[in-house]
Design a protein around this motif. Structure first.
Motif, PDB file in Angstrom:
ATOM      1  N   ARG A   1       0.969  -1.183   0.075  1.00  0.00           N
ATOM      2  CA  ARG A   1      -0.038  -0.058  -0.095  1.00  0.00           C
ATOM      3  C   ARG A   1       0.867   1.279  -0.087  1.00  0.00           C
ATOM      4  NH1 ARG A   1      -4.428  -2.355   4.449  1.00  0.00           N
ATOM      5  NH2 ARG A   1      -5.660  -3.201   3.229  1.00  0.00           N
ATOM      6  N   GLN A   2       1.763   1.351   0.825  1.00  0.00           N
ATOM      7  CA  GLN A   2       2.666   2.285   0.943  1.00  0.00           C
ATOM      8  C   GLN A   2       3.519   2.792  -0.406  1.00  0.00           C
ATOM      9  OE1 GLN A   2       6.292   1.955   3.478  1.00  0.00           O
ATOM     10  NE2 GLN A   2       5.923   4.171   4.276  1.00  0.00           N
ATOM     11  N   ARG A   3       4.064   1.646  -1.056  1.00  0.00           N
ATOM     12  CA  ARG A   3       4.853   1.963  -2.168  1.00  0.00           C
ATOM     13  C   ARG A   3       3.815   2.223  -3.253  1.00  0.00           C
ATOM     14  NH1 ARG A   3       8.862  -3.049  -2.705  1.00  0.00           N
ATOM     15  NH2 ARG A   3       9.305  -1.829  -4.763  1.00  0.00           N
ATOM     16  N   ALA A   4       2.648   1.602  -3.426  1.00  0.00           N
ATOM     17  CA  ALA A   4       1.682   2.088  -4.280  1.00  0.00           C
ATOM     18  C   ALA A   4       1.334   3.540  -4.284  1.00  0.00           C
ATOM     19  CB  ALA A   4       0.476   1.274  -4.433  1.00  0.00           C
ATOM     20  N   GLU A   5       1.187   3.911  -3.094  1.00  0.00           N
ATOM     21  CA  GLU A   5       1.001   5.301  -2.810  1.00  0.00           C
ATOM     22  C   GLU A   5       1.607   6.271  -3.331  1.00  0.00           C
ATOM     23  OE1 GLU A   5      -0.267   5.551   1.219  1.00  0.00           O
ATOM     24  OE2 GLU A   5      -2.266   4.269   0.794  1.00  0.00           O
ATOM     25  N   GLN A   6       3.007   6.039  -3.274  1.00  0.00           N
ATOM     26  CA  GLN A   6       4.253   6.886  -3.514  1.00  0.00           C
ATOM     27  C   GLN A   6       4.236   6.870  -5.139  1.00  0.00           C
ATOM     28  OE1 GLN A   6       7.354   4.610  -1.387  1.00  0.00           O
ATOM     29  NE2 GLN A   6       7.009   5.803   0.684  1.00  0.00           N
ATOM     30  N   LEU A   7       3.725   5.784  -5.722  1.00  0.00           N
ATOM     31  CA  LEU A   7       3.715   6.163  -7.193  1.00  0.00           C
ATOM     32  C   LEU A   7       2.798   7.452  -7.579  1.00  0.00           C
ATOM     33  CD1 LEU A   7       3.231   2.534  -8.617  1.00  0.00           C
ATOM     34  CD2 LEU A   7       5.360   3.841  -8.383  1.00  0.00           C
TER      35      LEU A   7
ATOM     36  N   ARG B   1       0.908   4.978 -11.852  1.00  0.00           N
ATOM     37  CA  ARG B   1       0.050   3.850 -11.081  1.00  0.00           C
ATOM     38  C   ARG B   1      -0.705   3.168 -12.198  1.00  0.00           C
ATOM     39  NH1 ARG B   1      -3.075   6.037  -6.009  1.00  0.00           N
ATOM     40  NH2 ARG B   1      -0.854   7.221  -5.516  1.00  0.00           N
ATOM     41  N   SER B   2       0.053   2.651 -13.181  1.00  0.00           N
ATOM     42  CA  SER B   2      -0.620   1.741 -13.940  1.00  0.00           C
ATOM     43  C   SER B   2      -0.949   0.374 -13.797  1.00  0.00           C
ATOM     44  CB  SER B   2       0.149   1.750 -15.263  1.00  0.00           C
ATOM     45  OG  SER B   2       1.396   1.054 -15.178  1.00  0.00           O
TER      46      SER B   2
ATOM     47  N   LEU C   1       4.721  -4.723  -8.866  1.00  0.00           N
ATOM     48  CA  LEU C   1       5.192  -4.380  -7.490  1.00  0.00           C
ATOM     49  C   LEU C   1       4.565  -5.625  -6.816  1.00  0.00           C
ATOM     50  CD1 LEU C   1       5.919  -2.763  -4.972  1.00  0.00           C
ATOM     51  CD2 LEU C   1       3.744  -1.568  -5.430  1.00  0.00           C
ATOM     52  N   ALA C   2       3.231  -6.026  -7.008  1.00  0.00           N
ATOM     53  CA  ALA C   2       2.690  -7.344  -6.335  1.00  0.00           C
ATOM     54  C   ALA C   2       3.427  -8.476  -6.570  1.00  0.00           C
ATOM     55  CB  ALA C   2       1.247  -7.350  -6.565  1.00  0.00           C
ATOM     56  N   GLU C   3       3.839  -8.705  -7.901  1.00  0.00           N
ATOM     57  CA  GLU C   3       4.649  -9.761  -8.060  1.00  0.00           C
ATOM     58  C   GLU C   3       5.990 -10.058  -7.149  1.00  0.00           C
ATOM     59  OE1 GLU C   3       5.684 -13.626  -9.652  1.00  0.00           O
ATOM     60  OE2 GLU C   3       3.771 -12.503  -9.288  1.00  0.00           O
ATOM     61  N   GLU C   4       6.625  -8.670  -7.384  1.00  0.00           N
ATOM     62  CA  GLU C   4       7.861  -8.637  -6.273  1.00  0.00           C
ATOM     63  C   GLU C   4       7.780  -9.144  -4.915  1.00  0.00           C
ATOM     64  OE1 GLU C   4      10.551  -5.158  -4.342  1.00  0.00           O
ATOM     65  OE2 GLU C   4       9.450  -4.498  -6.301  1.00  0.00           O
ATOM     66  N   ILE C   5       6.673  -8.414  -4.094  1.00  0.00           N
ATOM     67  CA  ILE C   5       6.377  -8.653  -3.043  1.00  0.00           C
ATOM     68  C   ILE C   5       6.161  -9.984  -2.526  1.00  0.00           C
ATOM     69  CG2 ILE C   5       5.080  -7.915  -0.816  1.00  0.00           C
ATOM     70  CD1 ILE C   5       5.048  -5.063  -2.280  1.00  0.00           C
ATOM     71  N   TRP C   6       4.848 -10.365  -3.288  1.00  0.00           N
ATOM     72  CA  TRP C   6       4.304 -11.716  -2.903  1.00  0.00           C
ATOM     73  C   TRP C   6       5.313 -12.972  -3.251  1.00  0.00           C
ATOM     74  CZ3 TRP C   6       1.711 -10.390   0.852  1.00  0.00           C
ATOM     75  CH2 TRP C   6       1.222  -9.252   0.706  1.00  0.00           C
TER      76      TRP C   6
ATOM     77  N   SER D   1      -3.062 -10.527  -7.910  1.00  0.00           N
ATOM     78  CA  SER D   1      -3.774  -9.330  -8.233  1.00  0.00           C
ATOM     79  C   SER D   1      -3.084  -8.238  -7.489  1.00  0.00           C
ATOM     80  CB  SER D   1      -5.167  -9.370  -8.148  1.00  0.00           C
ATOM     81  OG  SER D   1      -5.685  -8.192  -8.255  1.00  0.00           O
ATOM     82  N   VAL D   2      -3.419  -7.112  -7.608  1.00  0.00           N
ATOM     83  CA  VAL D   2      -2.655  -6.009  -6.890  1.00  0.00           C
ATOM     84  C   VAL D   2      -3.428  -5.888  -5.662  1.00  0.00           C
ATOM     85  CG1 VAL D   2      -2.143  -4.910  -9.210  1.00  0.00           C
ATOM     86  CG2 VAL D   2      -4.116  -4.395  -8.294  1.00  0.00           C
ATOM     87  N   THR D   3      -4.760  -6.117  -5.558  1.00  0.00           N
ATOM     88  CA  THR D   3      -5.598  -5.862  -4.203  1.00  0.00           C
ATOM     89  C   THR D   3      -5.247  -6.371  -3.083  1.00  0.00           C
ATOM     90  OG1 THR D   3      -7.442  -5.372  -5.958  1.00  0.00           O
ATOM     91  CG2 THR D   3      -7.978  -5.680  -3.749  1.00  0.00           C
ATOM     92  N   PRO D   4      -4.635  -5.759  -2.074  1.00  0.00           N
ATOM     93  CA  PRO D   4      -4.542  -6.216  -0.979  1.00  0.00           C
ATOM     94  C   PRO D   4      -5.658  -6.499   0.042  1.00  0.00           C
ATOM     95  CG  PRO D   4      -3.860  -4.011  -0.685  1.00  0.00           C
ATOM     96  CD  PRO D   4      -4.391  -4.531  -2.292  1.00  0.00           C
ATOM     97  N   VAL D   5      -5.475  -7.344   0.868  1.00  0.00           N
ATOM     98  CA  VAL D   5      -6.620  -7.754   1.967  1.00  0.00           C
ATOM     99  C   VAL D   5      -6.290  -7.551   3.170  1.00  0.00           C
ATOM    100  CG1 VAL D   5      -8.402  -9.155   2.599  1.00  0.00           C
ATOM    101  CG2 VAL D   5      -7.857  -9.161   0.286  1.00  0.00           C
TER     102      VAL D   5
END
Length: 222
Positions: free
Chosen positions: A134-140, A145-146, A153-158, A218-222
């Motif tokens: 969430r933090q890194r997405a908000e910084q884009l 923010r495509s 970003l999601a693939e990198e983290i998860w 997917s990019v949506t965190p829960v």
């Protein structure tokens, strides 16, 4: 398998647990399907699902009061409607055309334990990873923010490993979102061939390792 077959759980609370599991699935995908498997030789039933937005398979298993033979893909919504918590039972709905994942389930047996992880540590790691996303997405910037960049970003983290295990963080993320991270008992890590499994008191999350895994989360965190 006879349509509208009624299965009764052997242990209290299993119907409520299945109810909660299905409600979480339907929260992300109203038309979700699940595959139900039960074998007379096992005396247990498994309900398999592929939660929308998560590149994992999830399963809840439970003991049955009486053995049954079932192998069918059904609507998660119809299965939810057929749960009778007071009787610790559910009615198997009619079959539906299953999604591709339903034909490629993990093996029933042959699982080898290779470690344990504290439940509290997995909860902490999952929450931290969600916060980082969430933090890194908000910084884009708005123009940056495509969907492509958020997916990357999601693939990198998860895709990161859970601690020193081979299990990707996407498994911890899914277990968190599905409500599987309950209690304080250590979580079991198991493997069978190319499959890795995180087993909790409430259910299991299963992923394929190496080049056989599917597309990223997917990019949506829960």
């Amino acid at each position: 398998m006879t349509a509208r077959q009624r299965l009764v759980f052997a242990d209290p609370g299993e119907a409520a647990g299945l109810d909660a599991f299905l409600r979480r699935l339907l929260r992300w995908e109203k038309a979700a399907a699940v595959r139900i498997q039960a074998g007379a030789g096992t005396g247990a039933v498994g309900v398999f699902a592929k939660p929308a937005r998560f590149d994992v398979l999830a399963v809840r298993t439970a003991r049955l009061l009486e053995p049954a033979e079932v192998d069918v893909t059904v609507s998660a919504g119809e299965l939810l409607e057929g749960i009778d918590e007071s009787a610790e039972a559910f009615t198997v709905p009619g079959a539906v055309t299953g999604p591709p994942w339903a034909g490629m389930l993990p093996p029933r047996g042959g699982w080898e334990a290779f470690g344990e992880v504290p439940a509290d540590a997995v909860r902490t790691v999952a929450a931290a990873a969600i916060g980082e996303f969430r933090q890194r997405a908000e910084q884009l910037g708005r123009q940056e923010r495509s969907r492509e960049k958020l997916d990357a970003l999601a693939e990198e983290i998860w895709s990161r490993p859970l601690g020193r295990t081979q299990l990707p963080l996407r498994a911890a993320h899914a277990a968190h979102a599905l409500g599987f991270l309950v209690g304080e008992a250590p979580l079991k890590l198991l493997r069978s061939g190319s499959w890795l499994r995180l087993r909790t008191q409430a259910g299991s999350v299963v992923v394929r390792s190496g080049s056989e895994k599917g597309p990223g989360l997917s990019v949506t965190p829960v």
